[in-house]
Design a protein around this motif. Sequence first.
Motif, PDB file in Angstrom:
ATOM      1  N   PRO A  77       0.816  -1.221   0.000  1.00 15.94           N
ATOM      2  CA  PRO A  77       0.000   0.000   0.000  1.00 15.94           C
ATOM      3  C   PRO A  77       0.844   1.265   0.000  1.00 15.94           C
ATOM      4  O   PRO A  77       1.921   1.313   0.615  1.00 15.94           O
ATOM      5  CB  PRO A  77      -0.803  -0.116   1.306  1.00 15.94           C
ATOM      6  CG  PRO A  77      -0.757  -1.562   1.657  1.00 15.94           C
ATOM      7  CD  PRO A  77       0.564  -2.061   1.177  1.00 15.94           C
ATOM      8  N   GLY A  78       0.358   2.291  -0.698  1.00 21.57           N
ATOM      9  CA  GLY A  78       0.997   3.594  -0.675  1.00 21.57           C
ATOM     10  C   GLY A  78       0.461   4.420   0.482  1.00 21.57           C
ATOM     11  O   GLY A  78       0.165   3.891   1.553  1.00 21.57           O
ATOM     12  N   PHE A  79       0.298   5.726   0.235  1.00 20.67           N
ATOM     13  CA  PHE A  79      -0.211   6.582   1.304  1.00 20.67           C
ATOM     14  C   PHE A  79      -0.882   7.815   0.714  1.00 20.67           C
ATOM     15  O   PHE A  79      -0.648   8.196  -0.433  1.00 20.67           O
ATOM     16  CB  PHE A  79       0.909   7.020   2.247  1.00 20.67           C
ATOM     17  CG  PHE A  79       1.853   8.044   1.652  1.00 20.67           C
ATOM     18  CD1 PHE A  79       1.569   9.406   1.716  1.00 20.67           C
ATOM     19  CD2 PHE A  79       3.018   7.654   1.018  1.00 20.67           C
ATOM     20  CE1 PHE A  79       2.425  10.350   1.158  1.00 20.67           C
ATOM     21  CE2 PHE A  79       3.885   8.595   0.462  1.00 20.67           C
ATOM     22  CZ  PHE A  79       3.585   9.938   0.532  1.00 20.67           C
ATOM     23  N   ILE A  80      -1.716   8.452   1.536  1.00 26.19           N
ATOM     24  CA  ILE A  80      -2.182   9.814   1.304  1.00 26.19           C
ATOM     25  C   ILE A  80      -2.012  10.566   2.611  1.00 26.19           C
ATOM     26  O   ILE A  80      -1.998   9.971   3.697  1.00 26.19           O
ATOM     27  CB  ILE A  80      -3.644   9.883   0.798  1.00 26.19           C
ATOM     28  CG1 ILE A  80      -4.608   9.267   1.821  1.00 26.19           C
ATOM     29  CG2 ILE A  80      -3.772   9.169  -0.542  1.00 26.19           C
ATOM     30  CD1 ILE A  80      -6.079   9.426   1.412  1.00 26.19           C
ATOM     31  N   GLU A  81      -1.865  11.888   2.514  1.00 26.96           N
ATOM     32  CA  GLU A  81      -1.617  12.680   3.721  1.00 26.96           C
ATOM     33  C   GLU A  81      -2.221  14.065   3.583  1.00 26.96           C
ATOM     34  O   GLU A  81      -2.151  14.688   2.520  1.00 26.96           O
ATOM     35  CB  GLU A  81      -0.113  12.813   3.977  1.00 26.96           C
ATOM     36  CG  GLU A  81       0.223  13.637   5.203  1.00 26.96           C
ATOM     37  CD  GLU A  81       1.702  13.951   5.332  1.00 26.96           C
ATOM     38  OE1 GLU A  81       2.098  14.481   6.382  1.00 26.96           O
ATOM     39  OE2 GLU A  81       2.459  13.698   4.367  1.00 26.96           O
ATOM     40  N   ALA A  82      -2.811  14.566   4.666  1.00 31.51           N
ATOM     41  CA  ALA A  82      -3.232  15.963   4.785  1.00 31.51           C
ATOM     42  C   ALA A  82      -2.260  16.628   5.747  1.00 31.51           C
ATOM     43  O   ALA A  82      -2.146  16.216   6.907  1.00 31.51           O
ATOM     44  CB  ALA A  82      -4.659  16.058   5.298  1.00 31.51           C
ATOM     45  N   ALA A 176       7.806   3.166   4.631  1.00 33.72           N
ATOM     46  CA  ALA A 176       6.967   2.355   3.749  1.00 33.72           C
ATOM     47  C   ALA A 176       5.611   2.045   4.370  1.00 33.72           C
ATOM     48  O   ALA A 176       4.598   1.990   3.667  1.00 33.72           O
ATOM     49  CB  ALA A 176       7.678   1.052   3.401  1.00 33.72           C
ATOM     50  N   THR A 177       5.573   1.872   5.698  1.00 31.98           N
ATOM     51  CA  THR A 177       4.333   1.442   6.346  1.00 31.98           C
ATOM     52  C   THR A 177       3.853   2.369   7.456  1.00 31.98           C
ATOM     53  O   THR A 177       2.699   2.299   7.868  1.00 31.98           O
ATOM     54  CB  THR A 177       4.509   0.043   6.969  1.00 31.98           C
ATOM     55  OG1 THR A 177       5.495   0.130   8.030  1.00 31.98           O
ATOM     56  CG2 THR A 177       4.977  -0.971   5.921  1.00 31.98           C
ATOM     57  N   GLY A 178       4.735   3.233   7.964  1.00 32.91           N
ATOM     58  CA  GLY A 178       4.391   4.071   9.105  1.00 32.91           C
ATOM     59  C   GLY A 178       4.547   3.376  10.437  1.00 32.91           C
ATOM     60  O   GLY A 178       4.396   3.988  11.492  1.00 32.91           O
ATOM     61  N   GLU A 202      -2.155   5.135   5.494  1.00 30.70           N
ATOM     62  CA  GLU A 202      -0.978   4.442   4.974  1.00 30.70           C
ATOM     63  C   GLU A 202      -0.873   3.045   5.577  1.00 30.70           C
ATOM     64  O   GLU A 202      -1.463   2.738   6.616  1.00 30.70           O
ATOM     65  CB  GLU A 202       0.310   5.210   5.284  1.00 30.70           C
ATOM     66  CG  GLU A 202       0.652   5.286   6.754  1.00 30.70           C
ATOM     67  CD  GLU A 202       1.979   5.973   7.030  1.00 30.70           C
ATOM     68  OE1 GLU A 202       2.854   5.970   6.151  1.00 30.70           O
ATOM     69  OE2 GLU A 202       2.121   6.522   8.140  1.00 30.70           O
ATOM     70  N   GLY A 203      -0.118   2.192   4.867  1.00 31.99           N
ATOM     71  CA  GLY A 203       0.139   0.853   5.366  1.00 31.99           C
ATOM     72  C   GLY A 203      -1.021  -0.105   5.206  1.00 31.99           C
ATOM     73  O   GLY A 203      -0.884  -1.302   5.429  1.00 31.99           O
ATOM     74  N   THR A 204      -2.186   0.418   4.831  1.00 34.96           N
ATOM     75  CA  THR A 204      -3.391  -0.388   4.640  1.00 34.96           C
ATOM     76  C   THR A 204      -4.123   0.140   3.416  1.00 34.96           C
ATOM     77  O   THR A 204      -4.447   1.332   3.360  1.00 34.96           O
ATOM     78  CB  THR A 204      -4.329  -0.307   5.866  1.00 34.96           C
ATOM     79  OG1 THR A 204      -3.630  -0.757   7.030  1.00 34.96           O
ATOM     80  CG2 THR A 204      -5.572  -1.149   5.664  1.00 34.96           C
ATOM     81  N   ALA A 205      -4.373  -0.726   2.451  1.00 35.88           N
ATOM     82  CA  ALA A 205      -5.119  -0.306   1.267  1.00 35.88           C
ATOM     83  C   ALA A 205      -6.600  -0.186   1.595  1.00 35.88           C
ATOM     84  O   ALA A 205      -7.130  -0.920   2.434  1.00 35.88           O
ATOM     85  CB  ALA A 205      -4.915  -1.309   0.136  1.00 35.88           C
ATOM     86  N   GLY A 206      -7.269   0.754   0.957  1.00 32.94           N
ATOM     87  CA  GLY A 206      -8.702   0.896   1.153  1.00 32.94           C
ATOM     88  C   GLY A 206      -9.164   2.334   1.126  1.00 32.94           C
ATOM     89  O   GLY A 206      -8.365   3.275   1.057  1.00 32.94           O
TER      90      GLY A 206
END
Length: 218
Positions: A77-82, A176-178, A202-206
């Motif tokens: 899984p990738g990531f998104i961030e605010a 990579a995973t946080g 992050e670290g979890t897809a969905g």
Amino acid sequence: ELNSTMKSALFATMATFATAATIPLVTFDGAPATTHTFSELNDPVMGGQSTGTFQVSKNDTGIFDGQVNIVPKLKAPGFIEAWADDSSAHPYADVSAAVNGNLVLVVRTDTPEYKGFHLSFAAGALSPNLSCAGGGSFPLSGGCYKAPFTVPKTAPGAFTTVKIPFSSFTDKWSPATGKPTKMEPPTAKALSKIQAIGFWGEGTAGKLHLEIQSVSAD
């Protein structure tokens, strides 16, 4: 036994102490001391395909939406961030008095099943951007503290309070995973000058959806 007057005075004193112990950090209501500008970032590494948005609603709530997808080349899984790193123009409050306490979120979600929520803050980092990308995994990338959190299911429209102990944060985590690689919580000195705050999926897809009413410390 306390009479009614004495009880009222005691309750008022207790309420004053409770209010004084809470240190506001982030709101979305335009208050000068706690308003920060958040921008949304997606995974750029190795062809990341996660997408997200961040906006402030008319009811003074920050809304973080998106989808964390598998990075094909990494098969993870990738990531998104605010992310808000505007402390030079809008300093964050000194929360050193809460070093033995918690970071407090007032939030709600319609994706309580999502298990990849993380919160980070840079404090004492040489470069907040570098530190919150590296997680202490290479020289000079310390000073960005991160911890996971979950948001329980609530009644429709209801916000809930989520407390993340400062002792559960570390500035040594996998980019990579946080996930933490070593526990090194922030000191009071670090908490006296926060430089940036970020919400992550992050670290979890969905799919994830998070509405943020406020961030404080107690």
